[in-house]
Enzyme design. Structure first.
Site, mmCIF file in Angstrom:
data_model
loop_
_atom_site.group_PDB
_atom_site.id
_atom_site.type_symbol
_atom_site.label_atom_id
_atom_site.label_comp_id
_atom_site.label_asym_id
_atom_site.label_seq_id
_atom_site.Cartn_x
_atom_site.Cartn_y
_atom_site.Cartn_z
ATOM 1 N N VAL A 1 32.586 47.058 40.463
ATOM 2 C CA VAL A 1 32.837 47.677 41.658
ATOM 3 C C VAL A 1 31.260 48.119 42.076
ATOM 4 C CG1 VAL A 1 33.516 50.069 42.540
ATOM 5 C CG2 VAL A 1 35.035 48.482 41.217
ATOM 6 N N LYS B 1 21.627 44.006 31.074
ATOM 7 C CA LYS B 1 22.326 43.846 32.437
ATOM 8 C C LYS B 1 21.239 44.057 33.545
ATOM 9 C CE LYS B 1 27.217 45.064 32.268
ATOM 10 N NZ LYS B 1 27.999 45.860 32.616
ATOM 11 N N THR C 1 38.249 54.229 40.044
ATOM 12 C CA THR C 1 39.593 54.657 40.043
ATOM 13 C C THR C 1 39.788 55.632 39.095
ATOM 14 O OG1 THR C 1 40.116 52.517 41.094
ATOM 15 C CG2 THR C 1 41.923 53.814 40.008
ATOM 16 N N PHE D 1 38.966 49.517 47.786
ATOM 17 C CA PHE D 1 40.222 48.625 47.538
ATOM 18 C C PHE D 1 39.771 47.373 47.599
ATOM 19 C CE2 PHE D 1 42.737 52.483 48.551
ATOM 20 C CZ PHE D 1 42.107 53.506 49.353
ATOM 21 N N LYS E 1 44.530 56.108 46.254
ATOM 22 C CA LYS E 1 44.120 54.805 45.422
ATOM 23 C C LYS E 1 45.260 54.350 44.618
ATOM 24 C CE LYS E 1 42.014 51.818 43.213
ATOM 25 N NZ LYS E 1 41.672 50.471 44.040
ATOM 26 N N ASN F 1 47.962 51.020 44.886
ATOM 27 C CA ASN F 1 48.092 49.940 43.887
ATOM 28 C C ASN F 1 49.337 49.836 43.268
ATOM 29 O OD1 ASN F 1 45.442 48.785 44.211
ATOM 30 N ND2 ASN F 1 44.706 49.374 42.172
ATOM 31 N N GLY G 1 48.432 40.474 36.962
ATOM 32 C CA GLY G 1 47.551 40.828 35.867
ATOM 33 C C GLY G 1 46.285 41.487 36.442
ATOM 34 N N CYS H 1 43.224 45.997 37.342
ATOM 35 C CA CYS H 1 43.441 47.294 38.008
ATOM 36 C C CYS H 1 45.087 47.559 37.999
ATOM 37 C CB CYS H 1 42.843 46.826 39.587
ATOM 38 S SG CYS H 1 41.373 46.754 39.736
ATOM 39 N N ARG I 1 41.066 39.621 32.312
ATOM 40 C CA ARG I 1 41.464 40.724 31.886
ATOM 41 C C ARG I 1 43.120 40.902 32.332
ATOM 42 N NH1 ARG I 1 37.233 45.012 33.815
ATOM 43 N NH2 ARG I 1 36.974 43.344 35.500
#
Ligand code: UDX
Length: 469
Positions: free
Chosen positions: A11, A35, A120, A151, A223, A227, A276, A279, A346
């Protein structure tokens, strides 16, 4: 505007890069020096269309990378919190990263700053963020907290950010609303879409998007409710697919029939092996926990989750019913990512099925266009990895399609037929027309549609049509 974005994951990195493309000055903050170093020297750690181009366009100019959150806060007019909110054992969202970021931000709040929760988060989180920032010494008049849920679909995140169906902003003051309107002005005014170097506009785009200004609590609920509704739609169509299998109907035709109702719509009505990703599973558990905490027992969500898990078990039973026995069987597997277009594994139903098949003693040869490196870290040496779909199919007792990658829907079936040991395809994502598969000599099993056979199978195998009593 000068904007700080905290967190350089799926995100944060997309948000920061897209804000830079809108013309803002962005500092992307992360506490992982490795990173930051990778980002500074041009690496792109996630698989997102258009992200490499936009990062290359703005790196070092409009987007900088820093490990100093207080300094970044001091020089920004808005700070977006986009850190992970992983599920805890009990299913609640772990908000400890959000809290530690809020604590650190409080030390950098001098000029008026809007602190924006992008991750989220459960309803009430924005109130906690406000409390933490004040508890750590910030002057209450020097900041506001806003909610601005994302989103973004993985693999499509840049397009979803720049061509959103709507932008949702939850604020508690007009001053904060003004800052958020200015930040998204390049989109809501349509200015961005007039630029020659804007990223390509998707067909269904509603540009320019509406900016919905509401309270922080409503924005947080929008949100989770979005979902949960999308996941419910998928579980609903998977349940309908199971009924179709029992009565010998075709779920694709049923979905055409219901999806043409403009109140239902055709999207997110693709039956498969279940949803899957990082989220839906997490957000449903968090929403259920938040509802329970606020006194509402949202049992519908439990059924959505149950149907989703049952979908994988049904597919595994189908594989067993076609192969008779598992031990020693060589299976070609196409797809490991949780969906096509991403490298993310994930909560991937494909990966969970592969692990189950390994436990049953199968030999797996798998191919995925983007997710194999991540899958290797989980599967270790238990699975052979192929260079392409055809290598995965070589000598297979059956070929399984588990992820809806576009390239898996247009394989050279003649060539495939020469490679497999037996012409059996079990398609968990309904990528093919059964008649086409039979034409090419395959027995083809999919989700919610009758099996298309080229061989004799013992009668008891196929789900019996319920004879009317
Ligand atoms: C989702 C939401 O779409 C996005 O708005 C939110 O911000 C994050 O979560 P994402 O998880 O990236 O996005 O993927 P999505 O495209 O929604 O697919 C989620 C799962 O549902 C995938 O496993 C996909 O294979 C499955 N799916 C999707 C179906 O099984 N059937 C469908 O019709 C659509």
């Amino acid at each position: 505007m000068r904007i700080a974005v905290v967190g350089s994951g799926y995100v944060g990195l997309v948000t920061g890069t897209c804000f830079a493309d809108l013309g803002h000055e962005v500092v992307l903050v992360d506490n992982d020096e490795k990173k930051l170093a990778a980002l500074r020297n041009g690496e792109v750690p996630i698989h997102e269309r258009f992200l490499p181009e936009l990062l290359a366009r703005h790196r070092g100019e409009r987007i900088k990378f820093s490990g100093d959150l207080q300094a970044a806060t001091r020089e920004s007019e808005a700070v977006f919190i986009a850190v992970g909110t992983p599920p805890t054992e009990s299913g609640d969202a772990d908000l400890s990263y959000v809290e530690s970021v809020a604590r650190e931000i409080s030390g950098g709040v001098d000029e008026y700053t809007v602190v924006v929760e992008k991750s989220t988060v459960p309803v009430y989180t924005s109130q906690w963020i406000r409390t933490i920032i004040m508890r750590n010494g910030a002057d209450p008049s020097s900041f506001d907290v806003a909610s601005n849920p994302e989103f973004l679909r993985e693999g499509m995140a840049v397009t979803d950010f720049l061509y959103p169906d709507r932008i949702v902003v939850g604020v508690e003051s007009e001053r904060a609303a003004e800052v958020m309107r200015e930040i998204y002005g390049p989109l809501t005014s349509g200015w961005y879409y007039g630029r020659g170097d804007a990223i390509p506009r998707p067909e269904a785009a509603k540009a320019p998007p509406r900016l919905i200004v509401t309270s922080t609590k409503s924005a947080e609920l929008i949100k989770h409710a979005s979902n949960a509704f999308l996941a419910m739609k998928i579980s609903f169509v998977n349940a309908v697919a199971s009924i179709c299998e029992s009565v010998g109907a075709n779920v694709q035709q049923v979905c055409d029939g219901i999806g043409t109702d403009s109140r239902i719509g055709p999207r997110f009505l693709n039956p498969g092996i279940g949803y899957g990703g990082s989220c839906f599973p997490k957000d449903l558990m968090a929403f259920r926990a938040v509802a329970k905490e606020s006194g509402y027992d949202f049992r519908l969500l439990e059924e959505v989750i149950r149907i989703n898990e049952d979908q994988r078990r049904r597919f595994l039973r189908k594989v067993r019913s076609v192969l008779w026995t598992f031990r020693g069987k060589r299976l070609g597997v196409l797809g490991l990512a949780f969906k096509g277009g991403t490298d993310d594994i994930r909560e991937s139903p494909a990966l969970l099925l592969v692990q189950e098949l390994l436990r049953e003693g199968c030999h797996i040869c798998a191919y995925d266009p983007a997710a194999m490196e991540r899958a290797k870290e989980v599967l270790k040496s238990g699975v052979e990895f192929a260079a392409d779909a055809y290598e995965a199919a070589e000598g297979a007792d059956a070929l399984l399609i588990l992820t809806e990658w576009e390239e898996f829907a247009s394989l050279d079936l003649e060539r495939l037929r020469t490679l497999v040991k037996y012409p059996i395809v079990l398609d968990g994502r309904n990528l093919y027309d059964p008649a086409l598969m039979v034409e090419h000599g395959f027995s083809y099993y999919s989700v919610g549609r009758p099996a298309a056979l080229t061989e004799e199978l013992p009668a008891r195998i196929l789900p019996q049509k319920r004879e009317r009593a």
